[in-house]
Design a protein around this motif. Structure first.
Motif, PDB file in Angstrom:
ATOM      1  N   PRO A 278      17.731  39.374  34.059  1.00 24.72           N
ATOM      2  CA  PRO A 278      18.193  38.303  34.968  1.00 24.72           C
ATOM      3  C   PRO A 278      19.563  37.754  34.593  1.00 24.72           C
ATOM      4  CG  PRO A 278      16.335  37.561  33.607  1.00 24.72           C
ATOM      5  CD  PRO A 278      16.441  39.028  33.419  1.00 24.72           C
ATOM      6  N   TYR A 279      19.873  37.739  33.296  1.00 28.10           N
ATOM      7  CA  TYR A 279      21.192  37.251  32.876  1.00 28.10           C
ATOM      8  C   TYR A 279      22.293  38.184  33.365  1.00 28.10           C
ATOM      9  CZ  TYR A 279      24.876  35.389  29.842  1.00 28.10           C
ATOM     10  OH  TYR A 279      26.039  34.832  29.367  1.00 28.10           O
ATOM     11  N   MET A 280      22.080  39.481  33.258  1.00 25.80           N
ATOM     12  CA  MET A 280      23.064  40.449  33.734  1.00 25.80           C
ATOM     13  C   MET A 280      23.289  40.312  35.235  1.00 25.80           C
ATOM     14  SD  MET A 280      24.182  42.589  31.254  1.00 25.80           S
ATOM     15  CE  MET A 280      24.565  44.113  32.109  1.00 25.80           C
ATOM     16  N   VAL A 281      22.209  40.130  35.969  1.00 29.89           N
ATOM     17  CA  VAL A 281      22.317  39.989  37.424  1.00 29.89           C
ATOM     18  C   VAL A 281      23.080  38.719  37.773  1.00 29.89           C
ATOM     19  CG1 VAL A 281      21.010  39.643  39.551  1.00 29.89           C
ATOM     20  CG2 VAL A 281      20.237  41.345  37.877  1.00 29.89           C
ATOM     21  N   GLU A 282      22.710  37.621  37.148  1.00 27.96           N
ATOM     22  CA  GLU A 282      23.387  36.349  37.420  1.00 27.96           C
ATOM     23  C   GLU A 282      24.873  36.432  37.102  1.00 27.96           C
ATOM     24  OE1 GLU A 282      23.505  31.711  35.818  1.00 27.96           O
ATOM     25  OE2 GLU A 282      22.121  33.160  34.934  1.00 27.96           O
ATOM     26  N   MET A 283      25.198  37.060  35.977  1.00 28.13           N
ATOM     27  CA  MET A 283      26.587  37.110  35.531  1.00 28.13           C
ATOM     28  C   MET A 283      27.417  38.145  36.278  1.00 28.13           C
ATOM     29  SD  MET A 283      27.093  34.728  33.360  1.00 28.13           S
ATOM     30  CE  MET A 283      28.680  35.253  32.718  1.00 28.13           C
ATOM     31  N   GLY A 284      26.787  39.059  36.979  1.00 24.27           N
ATOM     32  CA  GLY A 284      27.541  39.999  37.800  1.00 24.27           C
ATOM     33  C   GLY A 284      28.045  41.233  37.078  1.00 24.27           C
ATOM     34  N   TYR A 285      27.513  41.529  35.894  1.00 21.72           N
ATOM     35  CA  TYR A 285      27.914  42.755  35.200  1.00 21.72           C
ATOM     36  C   TYR A 285      27.298  43.962  35.888  1.00 21.72           C
ATOM     37  CZ  TYR A 285      29.628  39.814  31.413  1.00 21.72           C
ATOM     38  OH  TYR A 285      30.324  38.885  30.677  1.00 21.72           O
ATOM     39  N   THR A 286      28.024  45.062  35.887  1.00 22.69           N
ATOM     40  CA  THR A 286      27.517  46.291  36.507  1.00 22.69           C
ATOM     41  C   THR A 286      26.843  47.208  35.501  1.00 22.69           C
ATOM     42  OG1 THR A 286      29.592  47.528  36.184  1.00 22.69           O
ATOM     43  CG2 THR A 286      29.384  46.203  38.202  1.00 22.69           C
ATOM     44  N   HIS A 287      27.222  47.100  34.224  1.00 18.59           N
ATOM     45  CA  HIS A 287      26.681  47.971  33.185  1.00 18.59           C
ATOM     46  C   HIS A 287      26.483  47.180  31.899  1.00 18.59           C
ATOM     47  CE1 HIS A 287      28.449  50.917  35.944  1.00 18.59           C
ATOM     48  NE2 HIS A 287      27.723  51.851  35.360  1.00 18.59           N
ATOM     49  N   VAL A 288      25.515  47.612  31.123  1.00 14.08           N
ATOM     50  CA  VAL A 288      25.373  47.126  29.752  1.00 14.08           C
ATOM     51  C   VAL A 288      25.649  48.299  28.825  1.00 14.08           C
ATOM     52  CG1 VAL A 288      22.868  47.581  29.658  1.00 14.08           C
ATOM     53  CG2 VAL A 288      23.894  45.902  28.108  1.00 14.08           C
ATOM     54  N   GLU A 289      26.398  48.050  27.763  1.00 18.57           N
ATOM     55  CA  GLU A 289      26.645  49.070  26.750  1.00 18.57           C
ATOM     56  C   GLU A 289      26.005  48.623  25.446  1.00 18.57           C
ATOM     57  OE1 GLU A 289      30.348  50.801  24.166  1.00 18.57           O
ATOM     58  OE2 GLU A 289      30.572  50.843  26.350  1.00 18.57           O
ATOM     59  N   LEU A 290      25.070  49.435  24.962  1.00 15.40           N
ATOM     60  CA  LEU A 290      24.313  49.096  23.768  1.00 15.40           C
ATOM     61  C   LEU A 290      24.977  49.694  22.541  1.00 15.40           C
ATOM     62  CD1 LEU A 290      20.764  49.877  25.201  1.00 15.40           C
ATOM     63  CD2 LEU A 290      21.920  47.655  25.134  1.00 15.40           C
ATOM     64  N   LEU A 291      25.264  48.843  21.545  1.00 20.24           N
ATOM     65  CA  LEU A 291      25.640  49.392  20.258  1.00 20.24           C
ATOM     66  C   LEU A 291      24.532  50.341  19.819  1.00 20.24           C
ATOM     67  CD1 LEU A 291      27.751  47.096  20.417  1.00 20.24           C
ATOM     68  CD2 LEU A 291      27.425  46.755  17.970  1.00 20.24           C
ATOM     69  N   PRO A 292      24.824  51.283  18.932  1.00 19.38           N
ATOM     70  CA  PRO A 292      23.894  52.407  18.714  1.00 19.38           C
ATOM     71  C   PRO A 292      22.448  51.969  18.510  1.00 19.38           C
ATOM     72  CG  PRO A 292      25.911  52.768  17.482  1.00 19.38           C
ATOM     73  CD  PRO A 292      26.011  51.395  18.057  1.00 19.38           C
ATOM     74  N   ILE A 293      21.560  52.596  19.267  1.00 21.22           N
ATOM     75  CA  ILE A 293      20.131  52.316  19.129  1.00 21.22           C
ATOM     76  C   ILE A 293      19.403  53.526  18.557  1.00 21.22           C
ATOM     77  CG2 ILE A 293      19.904  50.423  20.760  1.00 21.22           C
ATOM     78  CD1 ILE A 293      19.076  53.971  21.776  1.00 21.22           C
TER      79      ILE A 293
END
Length: 731
Positions: A278-293
């Motif tokens: 929900p935070y990503m949607v609210e903030m309007g980001y199109t992608h999340v990039e994860l530091l190495p998992i």
């Protein structure tokens, strides 16, 4: 028994056997008079042979003069049969197990695979051995590449970590194999390898393990649950679009420190899913990039020292729970990028270093195989099995976890043989130069594999030099990446914004120079984790001036980044002006959102994201046709003015960024078209804790020549602010 069998038995007894099927299990007697069975259970005191599907006793085995070696014979039996073993151990416990050495076909028949999905045939694979039409034995088929080993055994909870019990077999191709019945999901295991020199090496984690435990065991874990039912068809089957013409605003995230619980423990994959999406949607980001998992032993490496490229780090949950996180993001129309590290790996004793007693994964010569900067090893890109291992891993994440993009870490260190080395510390290539031809070939092959098989996915290079064609197709002699981080823009713009405004007039070129090369590559503009650690301070602490000016500077810089051509990447916390320098050991300073300045910066970040994703003129950012300078040389006022244009349209916007605290009441700029221009973004708005200087929001063009254009407007330019004006065709 003949001499060969005697030699093999001696190898078994001394844990150095490479052909256990040659003597263990059911064998034809040398005299061809029936069958005999040999079982090696060094801690056993008695062994009974039972029918595979009942408690019928077929024989009581006799212990030979070699303690732990048991023998039984059926002189008249010529037809092979399946069986179980009832074993009583020295501690008087009794267990029944299915002898693995009666299933050579299940052990030696490799599942269909090729270099792009090698993970489907190596490591720990769920397998079945068919006994008859009514009975199938389920278990795990283990396979590991260790061509220089004298012998390899599987050790785990199922054999008390005793390397004598389950010797693996090699048929000469360098791969050691063994199917072990009744080893199912969740079993802990490693490989015990005896080197060709005769010494037993520290137990190795499975290079293909899909789950690895944390310190101190670092045990590999069989992983067959596959419970997650994907719900992201609408995302993964969406029409293939030109990604260069789509907005991309990336939120770079370290899962362990985004938010933490009251006891400072990190969120799990499922917990972060419920808060992040929900935070990503609210903030309007199109992608999340994860530091190495991918799994890594040392928290302080942030994942950039991986030991377990096929394993989701177990710090935050299971692979299935990580899939649920990716799935939820996709259902919210958010793409998932993961940092991927093929440039180096650590020398931890359970990892790939000196894996089978030889340099199987790393370059043998430390002048090529050791990173002096990171104290880690370098993959030998000249070996086919290393290249296949890495490419298969890339495909694994795209196919099994629906990852959308791979951001490849430290590409420059792969391209140059003299990276971080002084003269005499590196080995030139065959032409005497410093390019690593093998790494270049690997990167091209990687990108060709990704784009051929997964056209909706993409790759991003973190490459800090001027190496040509990083994001050009391989058929144009490029490396084939989809995007490249624009490190030049990042370094220049941060150097500029740190300066006191009074000195910026002498450094205007630090902002304008990026447009000289802006379209040489397909760029991402990164303000990443690397810029807010190691004493560099957070973004807000980089800004000069008092509190108001610091936040005004950050707002102006944010606008400059979003108005500039290129995709956007911001590390978590940047969006609300994180106060402290980032630490992987604690949460971001979310409490700062209780103060006006930080809340306003978060609101601005949200508004910039939504503006960017809804304004076509800001999205045509990979062609010179989408950009036009209006004024880049007003260094006296430290003002930049440029136009951004939509593709195949007259639509455009004008960006005006003032990097001094001096407002301008009547600042004239030339514009491309006659008509009205309306402010659609002003970072000096009172709602962003700005001064609210610009009272006029719409400007009508005048037929007054300015900046070489026939039409111009005279506008109010607020202090330390970015303003975006949109052209309206009708007066």
């Amino acid at each position: 028994m003949d001499l060969i069998k005697n030699a093999l038995i001696n190898d078994v007894l001394n844990t150095r056997c490479s052909d256990p099927f040659g003597c263990l299990g059911l064998q034809s007697s040398p005299s061809k008079k029936g069958l005999s069975l040999l079982v090696w259970q060094p801690e056993a005191i008695s062994v009974r042979v039972l029918a595979i599907d009942s408690d019928q006793e077929l024989a009581t085995m006799t212990e030979t003069e070699d303690k732990g070696l048991f023998h039984a014979a059926w002189p008249k039996e010529k037809t092979r049969f399946h069986y179980r073993l009832e074993i009583t151990y020295k501690d008087k416990s009794t267990y029944t197990l299915v002898d693995p050495y009666q299933f050579p076909n299940t052990t030696f028949v490799d599942p269909d695979h090729h270099q792009a999905n090698l993970y489907k045939s190596q490591g720990a694979i769920r397998a079945n051995a068919k006994v008859n039409d009514q009975l199938t034995i389920q278990g795990t088929r283990f396979a590991v590449y260790a061509p220089a080993a004298r012998s390899v055994s599987v050790v785990g909870d199922f054999n008390a970590w005793d390397g004598r019990i389950h010797p693996m077999s090699s048929n000469g191709d360098g791969i050691w194999r063994l199917f072990i019945p009744d080893v199912n999901h969740g079993a802990r295991y490693k490989f015990e390898i005896r080197s060709n020199a005769g010494d037993i090496l520290p137990h190795r984690s499975d290079p293909y393990a899909q789950r690895i435990e944390q310190y101190p065991s670092f045990a590999s874990v069989t992983c067959f649950d596959n419970k997650h039912q994907w719900q992201d068809d609408a995302w993964v089957k969406r029409p293939i679009e030109d990604i260069y013409e789509q907005p991309m605003s990336i939120y770079e995230l370290h899962i362990g420190s985004w938010r933490r619980k009251a006891d400072n423990q990190p969120l799990t994959y499922l917990e972060i899913k419920d808060q992040l999406v929900p935070y990503m949607v609210e903030m309007g980001y199109t992608h999340v990039e994860l530091l190495p998992i991918t799994e890594y032993p040392f928290d302080g490496s942030w994942g950039y020292q991986p030991v377990g490229l096929y394993a989701v780090t177990s710090r935050f949950g299971t692979p299935e729970e990580f899939k649920a996180l990716v799935d939820a993001l996709h259902q919210a129309n958010i793409g998932v990028i993961m940092d991927w590290v093929p440039a180096h790996f650590p020398a931890d004793s359970h990892g790939l270093a000196n894996f089978d007693g030889s340099k199987q994964y790393e370059y043998p010569d430390p002048k090529k195989g050791w990173h002096p900067e990171w104290n880690s090893l370098i993959y030998d890109f000249g070996k086919e099995h290393v290249v296949n291992y890495l490419i298969s891993n890339a495909v694994y994440w795209l196919e099994e976890f629906h990852i959308d993009g791979l951001r490849v870490d430290a590409v420059a260190s792969m391209l140059y043989l003299d990276y971080s080395r002084e003269d005499g510390e590196w080995i030139p290539n065959k032409d005497g130069g410093n390019h690593n031809y093998e790494a270049i070939d690997f990167l091209r092959r990687l990108n060709e594999t990704v784009y051929l098989n997964h056209p909706r996915c993409f790759t991003v290079a973190e490459e800090s030099t001027a190496f040509p064609g990083v994001s050009k197709p391989t058929y144009m002699n490029g490396l084939g990446f989809g995007f490249k981080w624009n490190m030049g823009w990042m370094n220049d713009s941060l150097a500029y914004i740190k300066r006191d405004p009074i000195y910026r007039q002498h450094h205007q070129g630090e902002l304008s120079f990026s447009m000289v090369y802006a379209f040489d590559e397909q760029f991402v503009l990164p303000i990443s984790h690397d810029e807010v650690v190691h004493g560099k301070g957070s973004m807000i602490t980089k800004m000069p001036g008092d509190a108001w000016q610091k936040f005004a500077n950050l707002r102006a810089f944010s606008a400059y980044m979003y108005f500039h051509p290129g995709k956007k990447l911001n590390f978590m916390g940047n969006e609300f002006a994180q106060g402290q320098e980032w630490s992987h050991e604690r949460s971001l300073d979310w409490h700062l959102l209780e103060t006006d300045y930080h809340k306003a910066q978060q609101t601005l970040s949200k508004d910039l994201n939504h503006l960017y994703t809804n304004e076509p003129s800001l999205q045509f950012d990979h062609s010179y046709q989408g950009f036009e300078w209006i004024s880049y040389d007003d260094s006296a006022n430290s003002i930049l003015v440029f136009a951004r244009k939509a593709k195949d349209s007259d639509e455009h916007v004008i960006a005006v960024i003032n990097f001094t605290p001096t407002p301008h009441g009547n600042y004239r700029i030339g514009v491309p078209k006659a008509g009205r221009y309306e402010i659609v973004m002003d970072t000096d708005e009172v709602s962003y804790t700005g001064s609210g200087y610009a009272k006029v929001k719409t400007y009508q063009t005048q037929a007054i020549v300015s900046h070489g254009r026939e039409q111009s407007i005279e506008l109010q330019v607020p202090p330390l602010a970015g303003v975006l004006l949109k052209w309206l065709a009708k007066p």
